[in-house]
Design a protein around this motif. Structure first.
Motif, PDB file in Angstrom:
ATOM      1  N   GLY A 182     -17.046   1.718 -13.535  1.00 36.14           N
ATOM      2  CA  GLY A 182     -16.159   2.467 -12.651  1.00 36.14           C
ATOM      3  C   GLY A 182     -16.119   3.949 -12.957  1.00 36.14           C
ATOM      4  O   GLY A 182     -16.322   4.369 -14.099  1.00 36.14           O
TER       5      GLY A 182
ATOM      6  N   ASP B 112     -14.635  -3.408 -11.172  1.00 35.39           N
ATOM      7  CA  ASP B 112     -14.637  -1.994 -10.839  1.00 35.39           C
ATOM      8  C   ASP B 112     -13.278  -1.413 -11.230  1.00 35.39           C
ATOM      9  O   ASP B 112     -12.271  -1.674 -10.569  1.00 35.39           O
ATOM     10  CB  ASP B 112     -14.898  -1.825  -9.336  1.00 35.39           C
ATOM     11  CG  ASP B 112     -14.743  -0.391  -8.875  1.00 35.39           C
ATOM     12  OD1 ASP B 112     -14.712   0.513  -9.733  1.00 35.39           O
ATOM     13  OD2 ASP B 112     -14.636  -0.179  -7.644  1.00 35.39           O
TER      14      ASP B 112
ATOM     15  N   SER C 164     -12.531   1.784 -11.274  1.00 32.63           N
ATOM     16  CA  SER C 164     -12.503   3.175 -10.813  1.00 32.63           C
ATOM     17  C   SER C 164     -11.074   3.665 -10.606  1.00 32.63           C
ATOM     18  O   SER C 164     -10.230   2.947 -10.066  1.00 32.63           O
ATOM     19  CB  SER C 164     -13.284   3.317  -9.506  1.00 32.63           C
ATOM     20  OG  SER C 164     -14.648   3.054  -9.706  1.00 32.63           O
TER      21      SER C 164
ATOM     22  N   THR D 104     -13.794   6.360  -4.872  1.00 39.74           N
ATOM     23  CA  THR D 104     -13.660   4.962  -5.294  1.00 39.74           C
ATOM     24  C   THR D 104     -14.082   3.996  -4.198  1.00 39.74           C
ATOM     25  O   THR D 104     -14.694   2.974  -4.473  1.00 39.74           O
ATOM     26  CB  THR D 104     -12.212   4.671  -5.721  1.00 39.74           C
ATOM     27  OG1 THR D 104     -11.328   4.965  -4.631  1.00 39.74           O
ATOM     28  CG2 THR D 104     -11.805   5.500  -6.919  1.00 39.74           C
ATOM     29  N   GLU D 105     -13.749   4.319  -2.970  1.00 41.01           N
ATOM     30  CA  GLU D 105     -14.093   3.409  -1.873  1.00 41.01           C
ATOM     31  C   GLU D 105     -15.603   3.317  -1.683  1.00 41.01           C
ATOM     32  O   GLU D 105     -16.152   2.231  -1.503  1.00 41.01           O
ATOM     33  CB  GLU D 105     -13.432   3.884  -0.573  1.00 41.01           C
ATOM     34  CG  GLU D 105     -13.708   2.960   0.606  1.00 41.01           C
ATOM     35  CD  GLU D 105     -12.995   3.401   1.872  1.00 41.01           C
ATOM     36  OE1 GLU D 105     -13.096   2.680   2.882  1.00 41.01           O
ATOM     37  OE2 GLU D 105     -12.332   4.460   1.859  1.00 41.01           O
TER      38      GLU D 105
ATOM     39  N   ARG E 200     -16.974   1.191  -4.561  1.00 42.37           N
ATOM     40  CA  ARG E 200     -16.591  -0.217  -4.423  1.00 42.37           C
ATOM     41  C   ARG E 200     -17.423  -0.906  -3.340  1.00 42.37           C
ATOM     42  O   ARG E 200     -17.919  -2.021  -3.540  1.00 42.37           O
ATOM     43  CB  ARG E 200     -15.101  -0.309  -4.100  1.00 42.37           C
ATOM     44  CG  ARG E 200     -14.567  -1.726  -3.989  1.00 42.37           C
ATOM     45  CD  ARG E 200     -13.053  -1.742  -3.883  1.00 42.37           C
ATOM     46  NE  ARG E 200     -12.543  -1.028  -2.731  1.00 42.37           N
ATOM     47  CZ  ARG E 200     -11.917   0.144  -2.772  1.00 42.37           C
ATOM     48  NH1 ARG E 200     -11.714   0.764  -3.930  1.00 42.37           N
ATOM     49  NH2 ARG E 200     -11.490   0.727  -1.673  1.00 42.37           N
TER      50      ARG E 200
ATOM     51  N   THR F 249     -11.185  -6.048  -9.198  1.00 49.42           N
ATOM     52  CA  THR F 249     -10.615  -4.699  -9.233  1.00 49.42           C
ATOM     53  C   THR F 249      -9.183  -4.765  -9.740  1.00 49.42           C
ATOM     54  O   THR F 249      -8.585  -5.841  -9.828  1.00 49.42           O
ATOM     55  CB  THR F 249     -10.601  -4.031  -7.839  1.00 49.42           C
ATOM     56  OG1 THR F 249      -9.838  -4.835  -6.929  1.00 49.42           O
ATOM     57  CG2 THR F 249     -11.996  -3.805  -7.298  1.00 49.42           C
TER      58      THR F 249
ATOM     59  N   ASP G 156      -6.430   2.457  -8.309  1.00 46.08           N
ATOM     60  CA  ASP G 156      -6.965   3.168  -7.159  1.00 46.08           C
ATOM     61  C   ASP G 156      -5.887   3.878  -6.350  1.00 46.08           C
ATOM     62  O   ASP G 156      -6.173   4.816  -5.608  1.00 46.08           O
ATOM     63  CB  ASP G 156      -7.711   2.165  -6.263  1.00 46.08           C
ATOM     64  CG  ASP G 156      -8.597   2.828  -5.222  1.00 46.08           C
ATOM     65  OD1 ASP G 156      -9.052   3.958  -5.461  1.00 46.08           O
ATOM     66  OD2 ASP G 156      -8.831   2.212  -4.174  1.00 46.08           O
TER      67      ASP G 156
ATOM     68  N   HIS H 153      -8.634  -3.496  -0.661  1.00 44.31           N
ATOM     69  CA  HIS H 153      -9.623  -4.070  -1.575  1.00 44.31           C
ATOM     70  C   HIS H 153     -10.040  -5.462  -1.109  1.00 44.31           C
ATOM     71  O   HIS H 153     -11.215  -5.821  -1.175  1.00 44.31           O
ATOM     72  CB  HIS H 153      -9.045  -4.132  -2.992  1.00 44.31           C
ATOM     73  CG  HIS H 153      -9.024  -2.819  -3.694  1.00 44.31           C
ATOM     74  ND1 HIS H 153      -9.182  -2.687  -5.059  1.00 44.31           N
ATOM     75  CD2 HIS H 153      -8.861  -1.556  -3.233  1.00 44.31           C
ATOM     76  CE1 HIS H 153      -9.121  -1.412  -5.401  1.00 44.31           C
ATOM     77  NE2 HIS H 153      -8.909  -0.711  -4.307  1.00 44.31           N
TER      78      HIS H 153
ATOM     79  N   ASP I 121     -12.340  -5.212   1.827  1.00 43.92           N
ATOM     80  CA  ASP I 121     -13.674  -4.730   1.433  1.00 43.92           C
ATOM     81  C   ASP I 121     -14.543  -5.834   0.834  1.00 43.92           C
ATOM     82  O   ASP I 121     -15.765  -5.675   0.753  1.00 43.92           O
ATOM     83  CB  ASP I 121     -13.543  -3.590   0.416  1.00 43.92           C
ATOM     84  CG  ASP I 121     -13.041  -2.292   1.050  1.00 43.92           C
ATOM     85  OD1 ASP I 121     -13.058  -2.186   2.286  1.00 43.92           O
ATOM     86  OD2 ASP I 121     -12.630  -1.396   0.289  1.00 43.92           O
TER      87      ASP I 121
ATOM     88  N   VAL J 211     -13.474  -7.770  -2.264  1.00 42.36           N
ATOM     89  CA  VAL J 211     -13.225  -8.014  -3.687  1.00 42.36           C
ATOM     90  C   VAL J 211     -12.839  -9.482  -3.918  1.00 42.36           C
ATOM     91  O   VAL J 211     -11.996 -10.026  -3.209  1.00 42.36           O
ATOM     92  CB  VAL J 211     -12.102  -7.078  -4.204  1.00 42.36           C
ATOM     93  CG1 VAL J 211     -11.667  -7.472  -5.604  1.00 42.36           C
ATOM     94  CG2 VAL J 211     -12.577  -5.629  -4.175  1.00 42.36           C
TER      95      VAL J 211
END
Length: 437
Positions: A71, A99, A101, A106-107, A110, A123, A128, A152, A155, A157
């Protein structure tokens, strides 16, 4: 028949494609696997939006799995550097990448990670939140924290660390029972600060049902974070740690009622003699949910070598029933790990995991060792390299100091026990001083 999560499917008797894959990998009957998932003793972290995932199971009766942390941060925001660490981790066949981060793009990182990774992705959304909203910690609202969780999840995760057990009650216990190293969990310390600054309850605890809504929708596994994990052997198994663990057990049951899978996070720093008891306490209080540990790091005196201190603890933890090890690199407590640090941490954790699997009696674990010993007996160097946990290093060491005789190494030469036993047992002479073969 429709299902929302892997646990929901298991309770309904539906064998998912993820279950079939894990069943084959683990050499376990799929019906048995499904029963363990239904009971919460095994999880398959598999977000519906993680399309590149090659699923793995974590929990009772399965191989001990490895996670590696990567990250970007404010001091080290280089995405490409972190992607190289991801690729190295995947080459070393880790089952999970977290991750962590906390700053910058960050996005972007990821999404790239989820796109390329067959390993499950974890995550810690609270990391974040500050960068995402560009707001000071105390000004972030409960709804904004939850929105980051949903982002997240959307996305792709697969599991998220949620520090829902750090309640006002836990904080009071912490204040009344002073610690040498206070709260060392980064997420835990941020939440503690937010609660103190705003005089409010932990939003992840207060609105836990909303967290479950998100996790059920995308089939995200909750990794219930241990905000009060010990940061020194002095603080292990204390009132704060146990108070939080009791709450995590209660939250586990609430998640299972919603068919949301759960992992429990654990220590941390801990002396060798406490590890077995901690595994037993966690499994009891959290109803057999899979246990995920950082280390444990068994002594505090070895900065630069904490991949070793953690692998010692990890092997003992795995042997006593821990299901998931977070690898610790030599850079722990000192700086962001380099590519070489990542490799050393992964190898140390893989050794610990395998050592634990031997004790657990995991199917096929001892066979790997048997084959290596057979290759050593036969002085079959190529087979040894092929079987080595780090073939590259084993081959390099061999090449750096070649012996005069191929059926030995440069330490023992013709006094090699394997060489001489093979010769004697086959009726041959031993020629240690003579030049003839």
């Amino acid at each position: 028949m429709n299902y929302t999560t892997q646990m929901d499917a298991a309770k309904k008797g539906i064998v998912t494609k993820q279950m079939e894959i894990v069943s084959r990998k683990e050499q376990i009957d799929v019906e048995k696997l499904m029963d363990l998932i239904a009971k919460g003793k095994v999880v398959i972290c598999a977000n519906k939006n993680h399309k590149s995932l090659d699923p793995e199971g974590i929990g009772e009766g399965l191989r001990t799995k490895i996670n590696v942390n990567v990250g970007i941060s404010k001091d080290c925001p280089d995405i490409e550097n972190e992607i190289e660490k991801v690729k190295k981790s995947l080459d070393l066949k880790v089952e999970s990448i977290m991750d962590l981060s906390s700053f910058g793009k960050t996005e972007e990182f990821r999404k790239r990670l989820i796109q390329i990774s067959p390993a499950m992705i974890g995550t810690v959304p609270i990391y974040d939140a500050i960068g995402f909203y560009d707001k000071e910690l105390k000004d972030i609202t409960a709804d904004e924290f939850l929105d980051v969780v949903e982002k997240h999840a959307r996305d792709g995760v697969d599991f998220m660390t949620i520090h829902a057990g750090l309640t006002k009650r836990t904080c009071e216990t912490f204040k009344k029972n002073k610690r040498l190293t206070n709260i060392v969990s980064r997420g835990g310390s941020l939440l503690f600060a937010w609660m103190e600054l705003n005089n409010k309850e932990n939003p992840f605890y207060e609105y836990y049902d909303k967290v479950l809504d998100i996790c059920e929708k995308y089939d995200v596994t909750i990794s219930l974070g241990d905000a009060c994990r010990p940061g020194s052997i002095n603080d292990s198994t204390d009132a704060s740690q146990i108070e939080e663990l009791i709450i995590l057990g209660e939250l586990t049951k609430r998640a299972w009622e919603r068919n949301v899978q759960v992992i429990i996070e654990g220590p941390g720093h801990m002396s060798l003699d406490e590890i077995k008891a901690n595994v037993l306490i966690q499994k009891k209080l959290c109803h057999g949910a899979p246990f995920y540990v950082l280390g444990p790091i068994v002594t505090d005196i070895a900065p630069g070598y904490d991949h070793i201190t953690s692998s010692i603890g990890g092997a003992i933890a795995a042997a006593n029933g821990v299901d998931f090890l977070c690898c610790v690199t030599p850079a722990e407590h000192l700086r962001l790990p380099t590519l070489d640090d990542i490799k050393e941490g992964i190898i140390a954790s893989k050794i610990a995991a395998h050592a634990g699997d031997i004790v657990k009696g995991i199917k096929g674990a001892r066979n790997w060792d048997y084959k290596m010993s057979e290759a050593r007996r036969n002085l079959d160097w190529e087979e040894m390299f092929k079987l080595a946990i780090d073939p590259e290093k084993a081959k390099r060491y061999r090449e750096e100091s070649k012996p005069k005789h191929e059926d030995s190494c440069s330490m023992c030469g013709k006094m090699c026990s394997m060489r001489n036993m093979n010769k004697i047992l086959s009726g041959k002479d031993i020629n240690i001083l003579r030049d003839d073969e």
